[in-house]
Design an enzyme around this catalytic site. Structure first.
Site, PDB file in Angstrom:
ATOM      1  N   HIS A 280      -9.617   1.140  -1.198  1.00 38.00           N
ATOM      2  CA  HIS A 280      -9.521   1.803   0.225  1.00 38.00           C
ATOM      3  C   HIS A 280     -10.799   1.555   0.587  1.00 38.00           C
ATOM      4  O   HIS A 280     -11.961   1.916  -0.001  1.00 38.00           O
ATOM      5  CB  HIS A 280      -9.185   3.268  -0.039  1.00 38.00           C
ATOM      6  CG  HIS A 280      -7.703   3.336  -0.350  1.00 38.00           C
ATOM      7  ND1 HIS A 280      -6.880   2.801  -1.576  1.00 38.00           N
ATOM      8  CD2 HIS A 280      -6.514   4.263   0.222  1.00 38.00           C
ATOM      9  CE1 HIS A 280      -5.658   3.089  -1.161  1.00 38.00           C
ATOM     10  NE2 HIS A 280      -5.403   4.026  -0.562  1.00 38.00           N
TER      11      HIS A 280
ATOM     12  N   HIS B 239       1.210   4.954  -2.533  1.00 34.43           N
ATOM     13  CA  HIS B 239       1.171   5.714  -3.661  1.00 34.43           C
ATOM     14  C   HIS B 239       2.566   6.341  -4.078  1.00 34.43           C
ATOM     15  O   HIS B 239       2.934   6.867  -3.314  1.00 34.43           O
ATOM     16  CB  HIS B 239       0.135   6.766  -3.304  1.00 34.43           C
ATOM     17  CG  HIS B 239      -1.212   6.285  -2.596  1.00 34.43           C
ATOM     18  ND1 HIS B 239      -2.321   5.898  -3.385  1.00 34.43           N
ATOM     19  CD2 HIS B 239      -1.826   5.755  -1.422  1.00 34.43           C
ATOM     20  CE1 HIS B 239      -3.188   5.703  -2.550  1.00 34.43           C
ATOM     21  NE2 HIS B 239      -2.961   5.456  -1.203  1.00 34.43           N
TER      22      HIS B 239
ATOM     23  N   ASP C 135       2.006   3.853   2.958  1.00 35.72           N
ATOM     24  CA  ASP C 135       0.700   4.722   2.435  1.00 35.72           C
ATOM     25  C   ASP C 135       1.454   6.103   1.482  1.00 35.72           C
ATOM     26  O   ASP C 135       1.595   5.755   0.129  1.00 35.72           O
ATOM     27  CB  ASP C 135      -0.004   5.294   3.189  1.00 35.72           C
ATOM     28  CG  ASP C 135      -1.448   5.686   2.962  1.00 35.72           C
ATOM     29  OD1 ASP C 135      -1.731   5.517   1.522  1.00 35.72           O
ATOM     30  OD2 ASP C 135      -2.460   5.937   3.681  1.00 35.72           O
ATOM     31  N   ASP C 136       1.678   7.087   2.122  1.00 32.37           N
ATOM     32  CA  ASP C 136       2.283   7.963   1.321  1.00 32.37           C
ATOM     33  C   ASP C 136       3.391   8.753   2.286  1.00 32.37           C
ATOM     34  O   ASP C 136       3.562   9.779   2.996  1.00 32.37           O
ATOM     35  CB  ASP C 136       1.113   9.458   1.223  1.00 32.37           C
ATOM     36  CG  ASP C 136       0.063   8.861   0.680  1.00 32.37           C
ATOM     37  OD1 ASP C 136       0.026   8.928  -0.558  1.00 32.37           O
ATOM     38  OD2 ASP C 136      -0.992   8.619   1.208  1.00 32.37           O
TER      39      ASP C 136
ATOM     40  N   GLU D 104     -10.962   3.451   6.107  1.00 28.92           N
ATOM     41  CA  GLU D 104      -9.948   4.609   6.481  1.00 28.92           C
ATOM     42  C   GLU D 104     -10.999   5.388   7.372  1.00 28.92           C
ATOM     43  O   GLU D 104     -10.605   5.599   8.513  1.00 28.92           O
ATOM     44  CB  GLU D 104      -9.494   5.038   5.391  1.00 28.92           C
ATOM     45  CG  GLU D 104      -8.454   5.875   5.809  1.00 28.92           C
ATOM     46  CD  GLU D 104      -7.516   6.532   4.586  1.00 28.92           C
ATOM     47  OE1 GLU D 104      -8.068   6.795   3.452  1.00 28.92           O
ATOM     48  OE2 GLU D 104      -6.420   7.182   4.945  1.00 28.92           O
TER      49      GLU D 104
ATOM     50  N   HIS E 240       0.710  -1.214  -0.082  1.00 30.21           N
ATOM     51  CA  HIS E 240      -0.111  -0.039   0.148  1.00 30.21           C
ATOM     52  C   HIS E 240       0.744   1.281   0.094  1.00 30.21           C
ATOM     53  O   HIS E 240       1.338   1.825   0.958  1.00 30.21           O
ATOM     54  CB  HIS E 240      -0.990   0.090   1.102  1.00 30.21           C
ATOM     55  CG  HIS E 240      -2.013   1.160   1.078  1.00 30.21           C
ATOM     56  ND1 HIS E 240      -3.128   1.043   2.111  1.00 30.21           N
ATOM     57  CD2 HIS E 240      -1.991   2.202   0.772  1.00 30.21           C
ATOM     58  CE1 HIS E 240      -3.648   2.040   1.927  1.00 30.21           C
ATOM     59  NE2 HIS E 240      -3.013   3.084   0.888  1.00 30.21           N
TER      60      HIS E 240
HETATM   61  N1  HPA Z   1      -6.461   7.455   1.294  1.00 35.47           N
HETATM   62  C1  HPA Z   1      -7.163   7.754   0.144  1.00 35.47           C
HETATM   63  N2  HPA Z   1      -6.718   8.261  -0.766  1.00 35.47           N
HETATM   64  C2  HPA Z   1      -5.295   8.489  -0.751  1.00 35.47           C
HETATM   65  C3  HPA Z   1      -4.609   8.029  -0.173  1.00 35.47           C
HETATM   66  C4  HPA Z   1      -5.057   7.606   1.287  1.00 35.47           C
HETATM   67  O1  HPA Z   1      -4.548   7.234   2.367  1.00 35.47           O
HETATM   68  N3  HPA Z   1      -3.305   8.332  -0.300  1.00 35.47           N
HETATM   69  C5  HPA Z   1      -3.246   8.720  -1.442  1.00 35.47           C
HETATM   70  N4  HPA Z   1      -4.508   8.717  -1.846  1.00 35.47           N
HETATM   71 ZN    ZN Z   2      -3.687   4.988   0.426  1.00 35.13          ZN
END
Ligand code: HPA
Ligand code: ZN
Length: 329
Positions: A195, A17, A276-277, A198, A15
């Site tokens: 996703h 991006h 994630d990011d 969250e 996971h």
């Molecule tokens: N959630 C939803 N969209 C996203 C995320 C995330 O954590 N990171 C990049 N796009």
């Molecule tokens: Zn994500």
């Protein structure tokens, strides 16, 4: 306490991006190269802007940052920088996401995006042996029609994509908005992930499973609110790609000590650790594992189980999975 063992542990990331791995230094370099104005003067200013109270705060800044990606070399450099980090942290297999609509909406061609990304992934495998499978995400805040359009653009490149995902603003954009486009993707032979859970409710995890037929849920931490869903996840082994530092940065949990990943692990859910990011949330794979060791007293056995889950949950072939498992044991 030294956490070198967590860096040394062979890891798998499911996971991530790619646009979220854009570090401020590279953002400035690409802005200069492409003559793009940034609303920041210094790297410090950028880092200071990374204070988020919810997902949308982050997304607004993340889409703005992605504007510096213009030509094939930019996408290559972005991915290469991520792979260098993976190499430093012993991440041996990755299944990154990219968001084509973020770029095609600015007039960048699909071909430019995917060629830059896949060339870097190939070179990373040659140089460091990092294997990969690429996942294309649809932006859920955008329309079903827009998702169909990007899927059509991807068709000549399907040999370079293992599956499709669903990201961006979750609340108000339930998975079933994309049932038809996910069905079309499956017809084309693609796997699916999404996703869900969250910021959105456990109900979105159910519809991702039942309507989108996903192989994995990205995040999924709200599953804990629904006992029937928890039982279903345990019974079916549908994996969750959990992102601890992301969840605290975006206030999904107020503090890492309140994160439920180890509770879910102990209850038998196939949870995995991911970043994630990482450029926006304060850490890559090792930092996410270290946070769990520091704030949740994660044991060595639990860390290894989390990696084993990632190997099993990955889209790598059986031979590759065996190789990674052998590295771990
Ligand atoms: N959630 C939803 N969209 C996203 C995320 C995330 O954590 N990171 C990049 N796009
Ligand atoms: Zn994500």
């Amino acid at each position: 306490m030294s956490y070198d063992w967590l860096n040394a542990l062979p890891k798998v990331e499911l996971h991530l991006h790619l646009e979220g791995s854009l570090e401020p230094e590279l953002m400035f370099e690409l802005a200069q190269r492409n003559n793009i104005d940034l609303p920041f003067q210094t790297v410090d200013q950028v880092r200071k802007a990374y204070e988020f109270s919810k997902l949308q705060d982050f997304l607004d800044i993340y889409y703005q940052g992605a504007n510096v990606l213009v030509v094939e070399q930019d996408f290559y450099d972005l991915v290469w920088a991520y792979l260098e980090k993976c190499h430093q942290q012993n991440v041996v297999h990755v299944e990154p996401f990219f968001d084509p609509q973020t770029h095609t909406d600015r007039g960048i061609s699909f071909e430019v995006i995917i060629n830059g990304i896949t060339q870097a992934l190939k070179d990373g495998e040659l140089k460091w042996g990092i294997s990969s499978e690429l996942i294309m995400c649809f932006l859920r805040h955008d329309s079903e029609e827009a998702a169909f359009a990007v899927l059509a653009q991807a068709e000549p490149f399907l040999d370079q994509i293992v599956g499709v995902g669903l990201d961006s603003s979750e609340r108000g954009h339930p998975p079933e908005k994309f049932s038809r486009v996910f069905a079309k993707a499956r017809e084309l032979g693609l796997l699916t992930v999404a996703h869900a859970g969250e910021e959105g409710p456990a109900e979105y995890i159910w519809t991702a499973i039942n309507d989108l037929k996903v192989s994995r849920i990205d995040h999924g931490v709200r599953a804990i609110d629904d006992a029937k869903l928890m039982n279903h996840l345990v019974a079916t082994k549908i994996p969750l790609t959990v992102c601890p530092l992301s969840n605290t940065k975006l206030c999904v949990f107020d503090d890492m000590s309140e994160h439920n990943i180890l509770q879910m692990l102990e209850e038998g859910v196939c949870v995995t650790v991911n970043s994630d990011d990482p450029a926006y949330f304060g850490g890559y794979m090792t930092e996410n594992f270290v946070a769990l060791a520091q704030d949740l007293a994660m044991s060595k056995e639990q860390a290894k189980k989390l990696v084993r889950n990632s190997i099993e949950a990955s889209f790598a072939d059986a031979a590759r999975k065996q190789k990674i498992l052998a590295l771990l044991d």
